[in-house]
Design a protein around this motif. Structure first.
Motif, PDB file in Angstrom:
ATOM      1  N   GLN A   7      -4.407   8.681  -6.458  1.00 44.56           N
ATOM      2  CA  GLN A   7      -5.154   9.921  -6.229  1.00 44.56           C
ATOM      3  C   GLN A   7      -5.174  10.785  -7.479  1.00 44.56           C
ATOM      4  O   GLN A   7      -6.210  11.376  -7.823  1.00 44.56           O
ATOM      5  CB  GLN A   7      -4.540  10.678  -5.054  1.00 44.56           C
ATOM      6  N   SER A   8      -4.043  10.853  -8.186  1.00 45.97           N
ATOM      7  CA  SER A   8      -3.956  11.675  -9.390  1.00 45.97           C
ATOM      8  C   SER A   8      -4.886  11.164 -10.476  1.00 45.97           C
ATOM      9  O   SER A   8      -5.634  11.934 -11.098  1.00 45.97           O
ATOM     10  CB  SER A   8      -2.516  11.698  -9.908  1.00 45.97           C
ATOM     11  N   VAL A  65       0.801  -4.329   2.083  1.00 45.34           N
ATOM     12  CA  VAL A  65       1.389  -2.998   2.274  1.00 45.34           C
ATOM     13  C   VAL A  65       0.596  -1.955   1.493  1.00 45.34           C
ATOM     14  O   VAL A  65       0.250  -0.882   2.019  1.00 45.34           O
ATOM     15  CB  VAL A  65       2.862  -2.983   1.829  1.00 45.34           C
ATOM     16  N   VAL A  66       0.274  -2.254   0.232  1.00 43.31           N
ATOM     17  CA  VAL A  66      -0.496  -1.323  -0.587  1.00 43.31           C
ATOM     18  C   VAL A  66      -1.866  -1.077   0.026  1.00 43.31           C
ATOM     19  O   VAL A  66      -2.351   0.064   0.085  1.00 43.31           O
ATOM     20  CB  VAL A  66      -0.630  -1.861  -2.026  1.00 43.31           C
ATOM     21  N   ARG A  67      -2.500  -2.152   0.503  1.00 38.51           N
ATOM     22  CA  ARG A  67      -3.824  -2.008   1.114  1.00 38.51           C
ATOM     23  C   ARG A  67      -3.780  -1.065   2.305  1.00 38.51           C
ATOM     24  O   ARG A  67      -4.622  -0.164   2.440  1.00 38.51           O
ATOM     25  CB  ARG A  67      -4.357  -3.382   1.569  1.00 38.51           C
ATOM     26  N   ARG A 102      -5.278   4.086   4.729  1.00 37.35           N
ATOM     27  CA  ARG A 102      -4.958   5.279   5.527  1.00 37.35           C
ATOM     28  C   ARG A 102      -5.477   6.552   4.863  1.00 37.35           C
ATOM     29  O   ARG A 102      -5.755   7.548   5.537  1.00 37.35           O
ATOM     30  CB  ARG A 102      -3.437   5.407   5.706  1.00 37.35           C
ATOM     31  N   GLU A 103      -5.577   6.536   3.523  1.00 37.62           N
ATOM     32  CA  GLU A 103      -6.058   7.702   2.776  1.00 37.62           C
ATOM     33  C   GLU A 103      -7.566   7.650   2.532  1.00 37.62           C
ATOM     34  O   GLU A 103      -8.102   8.460   1.786  1.00 37.62           O
ATOM     35  CB  GLU A 103      -5.315   7.804   1.439  1.00 37.62           C
ATOM     36  N   GLY A 119     -15.441   5.609   1.146  1.00 35.49           N
ATOM     37  CA  GLY A 119     -14.415   6.054   0.232  1.00 35.49           C
ATOM     38  C   GLY A 119     -14.493   5.352  -1.109  1.00 35.49           C
ATOM     39  O   GLY A 119     -15.253   4.386  -1.302  1.00 35.49           O
ATOM     40  N   GLN A 120     -13.698   5.838  -2.056  1.00 34.64           N
ATOM     41  CA  GLN A 120     -13.640   5.215  -3.368  1.00 34.64           C
ATOM     42  C   GLN A 120     -13.019   3.828  -3.248  1.00 34.64           C
ATOM     43  O   GLN A 120     -12.152   3.580  -2.428  1.00 34.64           O
ATOM     44  CB  GLN A 120     -12.842   6.095  -4.325  1.00 34.64           C
TER      45      GLN A 120
END
Length: 227
Positions: free
Chosen positions: A115-116, A17-19, A24-25, A2-3
């Motif tokens: 993502q955006s 939490v952010v990680r 997950r994405e 992934g990126q």
């Protein structure tokens, strides 16, 4: 694979939490706890995007953003700012951050912002399109812009903003419309548009104080006029 996203925050709870939400994405996440670690991680990992807290020990987030911009004008940067730090947020946008999220924030909202920004940063398979305004030439497919033959150092958002303006000449564009069409926000701080317009004028206008291309429609928004 992934990126790659570099998350820079001195609060390990926030970083963790952010990680987890990003992983997950499908993102590959690297963490840094201060400004020097962030710069070292950037050089070692070459991330696709940086999530950067402004309040960092040692080298602060604004200086980290400035140094990252010197190294890579196209690297997407999303700032994390405290609720009352409007002046720092504006300064961060002036330096070249592409987006911001205000603490306390929803991790899901941050993932959507990541993502955006990345969708806009990666050239899409689009039909060839060249926008020409005198000595200003923009290749929408290759995401390059030149003025009098010299390539402009535009950030992701600045490039998207310029393309949207040039595709809609003569139209009065409200700040709310620009936020929605360029940033993908249905609501947000309209000063973000103001700051990016100022930065864009500095790059495409001969005299930013008396612009001929990007005109302000007072009390409403902006209008692009071809020379």
């Amino acid at each position: 694979m992934g990126q790659r996203v570099l998350v820079v925050d001195d609060d390990p709870t926030v970083s963790d939490v952010v990680r987890r939400y990003l992983e997950r994405e499908g993102f590959v996440v690297e963490l840094a706890g201060d400004g020097q670690q962030a710069l070292d991680a950037y050089h070692a990992e070459r991330p696709d995007l940086v999530v950067l807290d402004l309040m960092l020990p040692g080298i602060d987030g604004l200086e980290v953003c400035r140094r990252l911009r010197e190294q890579d004008r196209a690297l997407p940067v999303i700032m994390l700012t405290a609720l009352g730090e409007e002046s720092d947020r504006v300064l961060g946008l002036e330096i070249g951050a592409d987006d911001y999220v205000t603490k306390p924030f929803s991790p899901r909202e941050l993932v959507l912002r990541v993502q955006s920004v990345l969708r806009r940063a990666v050239p899409a398979m689009v039909q060839a399109e060249e926008l020409i305004d005198g000595s200003l030439r923009v290749d929408a497919a290759r995401r390059t812009a030149t003025l009098r033959g010299r390539e402009l150092a535009l950030t992701v958002r600045e490039f998207d903003l310029l393309v949207f303006l040039m595709r809609n000449p003569g139209r009065v564009l409200r700040r709310t419309e620009l936020l929605q069409q360029v940033w993908g926000w249905t609501f947000g701080d309209q000063s973000t548009v103001t700051v990016h317009m100022r930065r864009l004028r500095e790059k495409v206008e001969d005299d930013p104080a008396q612009p001929r291309r990007i005109l302000t429609v007072w009390g409403v928004g902006y209008r692009y006029e071809y020379a």
